[in-house]
Design a protein around this motif. Structure first.
Motif, short mmCIF file in Angstrom:
data_model
loop_
_atom_site.label_atom_id
_atom_site.label_comp_id
_atom_site.label_asym_id
_atom_site.label_seq_id
_atom_site.Cartn_x
_atom_site.Cartn_y
_atom_site.Cartn_z
N LEU A 1 7.56 -3.88 1.15
CA LEU A 1 6.41 -4.74 0.85
C LEU A 1 5.42 -4.02 -0.05
CD1 LEU A 1 5.83 -6.33 4.38
CD2 LEU A 1 6.56 -7.54 2.33
N ASP A 2 5.24 -2.73 0.20
CA ASP A 2 4.32 -1.93 -0.60
C ASP A 2 4.78 -1.84 -2.05
OD1 ASP A 2 2.06 0.20 -0.53
OD2 ASP A 2 3.72 1.24 -1.51
N ILE A 3 6.10 -1.66 -2.25
CA ILE A 3 6.64 -1.59 -3.61
C ILE A 3 6.46 -2.94 -4.31
CG2 ILE A 3 8.75 -1.30 -4.97
CD1 ILE A 3 9.70 0.66 -2.77
N PHE A 4 6.72 -4.02 -3.58
CA PHE A 4 6.52 -5.35 -4.16
C PHE A 4 5.06 -5.54 -4.56
CE2 PHE A 4 10.75 -6.27 -3.21
CZ PHE A 4 11.07 -7.57 -3.55
N ALA A 5 4.14 -5.04 -3.72
CA ALA A 5 2.72 -5.18 -4.02
C ALA A 5 2.35 -4.49 -5.32
CB ALA A 5 1.89 -4.61 -2.87
N SER A 6 2.95 -3.31 -5.56
CA SER A 6 2.63 -2.57 -6.78
C SER A 6 3.32 -3.15 -8.01
CB SER A 6 3.02 -1.09 -6.61
OG SER A 6 4.42 -0.96 -6.49
N ARG A 7 4.39 -3.95 -7.79
CA ARG A 7 5.16 -4.50 -8.91
C ARG A 7 4.70 -5.90 -9.32
NH1 ARG A 7 8.12 -0.62 -11.59
NH2 ARG A 7 8.83 0.90 -10.07
N ALA A 8 4.05 -6.62 -8.41
CA ALA A 8 3.66 -8.00 -8.71
C ALA A 8 2.70 -8.03 -9.89
CB ALA A 8 3.03 -8.65 -7.49
N LYS A 9 2.97 -8.87 -10.85
CA LYS A 9 2.13 -8.96 -12.05
C LYS A 9 1.47 -10.34 -12.19
CE LYS A 9 2.99 -4.81 -13.61
NZ LYS A 9 3.49 -4.29 -12.35
N THR A 10 2.18 -11.39 -11.88
CA THR A 10 1.60 -12.73 -12.03
C THR A 10 0.73 -13.06 -10.83
OG1 THR A 10 3.42 -13.89 -10.92
CG2 THR A 10 3.66 -13.49 -13.29
N LYS A 11 -0.14 -14.04 -11.02
CA LYS A 11 -1.03 -14.47 -9.95
C LYS A 11 -0.23 -14.94 -8.74
CE LYS A 11 -5.13 -17.33 -9.27
NZ LYS A 11 -6.05 -18.33 -9.90
N GLU A 12 0.82 -15.73 -9.00
CA GLU A 12 1.63 -16.25 -7.91
C GLU A 12 2.40 -15.13 -7.21
OE1 GLU A 12 5.06 -19.60 -6.97
OE2 GLU A 12 4.48 -19.19 -9.04
N LEU B 1 0.13 -13.34 -4.86
CA LEU B 1 -0.14 -14.14 -3.66
C LEU B 1 1.04 -14.09 -2.70
CD1 LEU B 1 -1.89 -17.33 -5.13
CD2 LEU B 1 -2.92 -15.64 -3.62
N GLN B 2 2.26 -14.17 -3.25
CA GLN B 2 3.45 -14.15 -2.40
C GLN B 2 3.57 -12.83 -1.64
OE1 GLN B 2 6.12 -15.15 -5.61
NE2 GLN B 2 6.64 -17.10 -4.67
N VAL B 3 3.29 -11.72 -2.33
CA VAL B 3 3.36 -10.42 -1.68
C VAL B 3 2.26 -10.28 -0.64
CG1 VAL B 3 3.16 -7.93 -2.01
CG2 VAL B 3 4.44 -9.29 -3.65
N GLU B 4 1.06 -10.73 -0.99
CA GLU B 4 -0.06 -10.64 -0.04
C GLU B 4 0.26 -11.42 1.23
OE1 GLU B 4 -4.81 -11.72 0.34
OE2 GLU B 4 -3.87 -11.72 -1.65
N LEU B 5 0.83 -12.61 1.07
CA LEU B 5 1.21 -13.43 2.22
C LEU B 5 2.21 -12.68 3.10
CD1 LEU B 5 1.26 -16.09 3.81
CD2 LEU B 5 3.04 -16.90 2.24
#
Length: 414
Positions: free
Chosen positions: A106-117, A120-124
């Motif tokens: 989840l942490d890696i996904f958080a650092s990789r997310a670039k778009t607004k959506e 939000l998906q990672v934060e959820l």
């Protein structure tokens, strides 16, 4: 930037195959490196069952404590998902932060997310994962943004008050539902326009983004890191016959992907289920290639995409140490950096489609230019000639059984 020093702990249960266990540990080391940590020690224990309170045995806890002090460890990462109680107990004994495999991903996904959506998906996913694990963890989860396993999208700081989190989860779900509706409309428009859609899937770091970039001359992120691509990208390409297609680069799969992450990214993963054709990219040089392939097949089945035609692409042939015999058919062996291999891949896609599509022959009048253009760009045309005696264009090729052009084919001369 100083890397966090990490100890990985893992329990091998009796029924777990040794090869699978070692593979998961290697992968966890790679995940830690991707997240910005350096693994100082990997400590394992053989047990019949996971310890319900501590995950590992109490004797092993003392041994790990000594290693933590000796190496001045910042973080302990468990190979398996930990219960809230196990997390609290281990942190109480180790006096350092403890996270598990799911939280690391989840942490890696958080650092990789670039778009607004994507953010939000990672934060959820993070909030739904952390909510049952808040009680008794003190300052460790009082905010996001303090090291591996605590990062939020864009390093956003979030108070961990449970009522606030539940409200935030509700708000994110509402916003993602609106985004999902917009994506659904976009997909419907693509379907109406009858654009052929190809999804590139595969285990993380198999070379999907490199292949996507080479095919589309795009510039999506490509790194020798796990989860280099998170947000799906779609670009148009043209196959050798002249047929247009949309190609989508998707997030890489991995074994034991957190369930909260799968749920949060369900709408994004639907890009795969909407595809007409799948390119399953496999790192043919990886020692755990077979297991990676099985993991992707399992995820495709869970998504309900196992019926979509697949071409298996064994990538990175420049790194092969021995000849590869494809485990799946149809298949092709390539290096995504070789232009000749890319040409052969596009030809192979058409060859596979010819086997499953319907052959056609259509005769068109010279004034049917719009229809002629559609056939040239929406089907695989293998022969096109002009008959001067009948003053007609004669086209032969292959088209999908459900193509709207099939109705036109029935109304024209054949």
């Amino acid at each position: 930037m100083t890397k966090e020093k990490v100890i990985i702990i893992a329990v091998k249960q009796q029924e777990q195959p040794l090869e699978q266990f070692n593979s998961s540990l290697e992968e966890l080391v790679s995940l830690t490196d991707t997240a910005g940590g350096v693994v100082k020690q990997v400590m394992t224990q053989n047990r019949n069952h996971i310890h319900p309170a501590f995950y590992i045995g109490t004797g092993k806890i003392q041994e790990i404590k000594r290693e933590i002090e000796a190496h001045e460890i910042d973080l302990v990462i468990s190979n398996d998902e930990l219960s809230p109680g196990q997390l609290r107990n281990l942190e109480g004994h180790f006096n350092v932060r403890v996270i598990d495999r799911s939280q690391l991903i989840l942490d890696i996904f958080a650092s990789r997310a670039k778009t607004k959506e994507g953010k939000l998906q990672v934060e959820l996913a993070q909030l739904e994962y952390n909510l049952p694990r808040l009680r008794g963890r003190g300052i460790q989860l009082s905010r996001l943004g303090g090291g591996i396993g605590t990062r939020g999208p864009g390093e956003t700081k979030l108070e961990t008050d449970q009522r606030y989190i539940r409200q935030r989860i509700h708000d994110i779900k509402r916003r993602l539902t609106l985004a999902d509706k917009q994506r659904h409309l976009y997909r419907q428009r693509r379907k109406r326009n009858d654009v052929f859609q190809i999804a590139i899937v595969g285990y993380t770091n198999a070379g999907k983004s490199t292949l996507f970039n080479q095919l589309t001359d795009s510039a999506s992120l490509q790194e020798d890191k796990l989860f280099a691509t998170l947000d799906p990208l779609t670009r148009q390409i043209r196959l050798p016959s002249g047929m247009n297609a949309l190609v989508t680069d998707t997030v890489g799969f991995i074994q034991d992907l957190p369930t909260t992450l799968i749920a949060a990214f369900q709408s994004t993963l639907e890009e795969v289920t909407e595809a007409d054709f799948i390119l399953h990219v496999i790192d043919g040089s990886h020692p755990n290639m077979e297991q990676h392939q099985d993991t992707v097949h399992l995820h495709l089945k869970k998504l309900g995409a196992e019926q979509i035609p697949v071409l298996t692409v064994y990538n990175k042939k420049d790194k092969f140490t021995e000849d590869l015999i494809p485990m799946a058919q149809p298949a092709i062996i390539i290096s995504a950096y070789e232009s000749e291999d890319l040409k052969n891949l596009l030809l192979k896609i058409e060859a596979v489609l010819k086997q499953i599509w319907e052959p056609f022959t259509i005769a068109l009048e010279p004034d049917q230019g719009s229809l002629l253009n559609r056939i040239l760009h929406e089907t695989i045309v293998v022969e096109k000639q002009f008959n001067e005696q009948s003053n007609e264009y004669i086209l032969s090729g292959y088209m999908r059984e459900d193509s709207p052009l099939n109705r036109i084919k029935g109304d024209t001369k054949t």
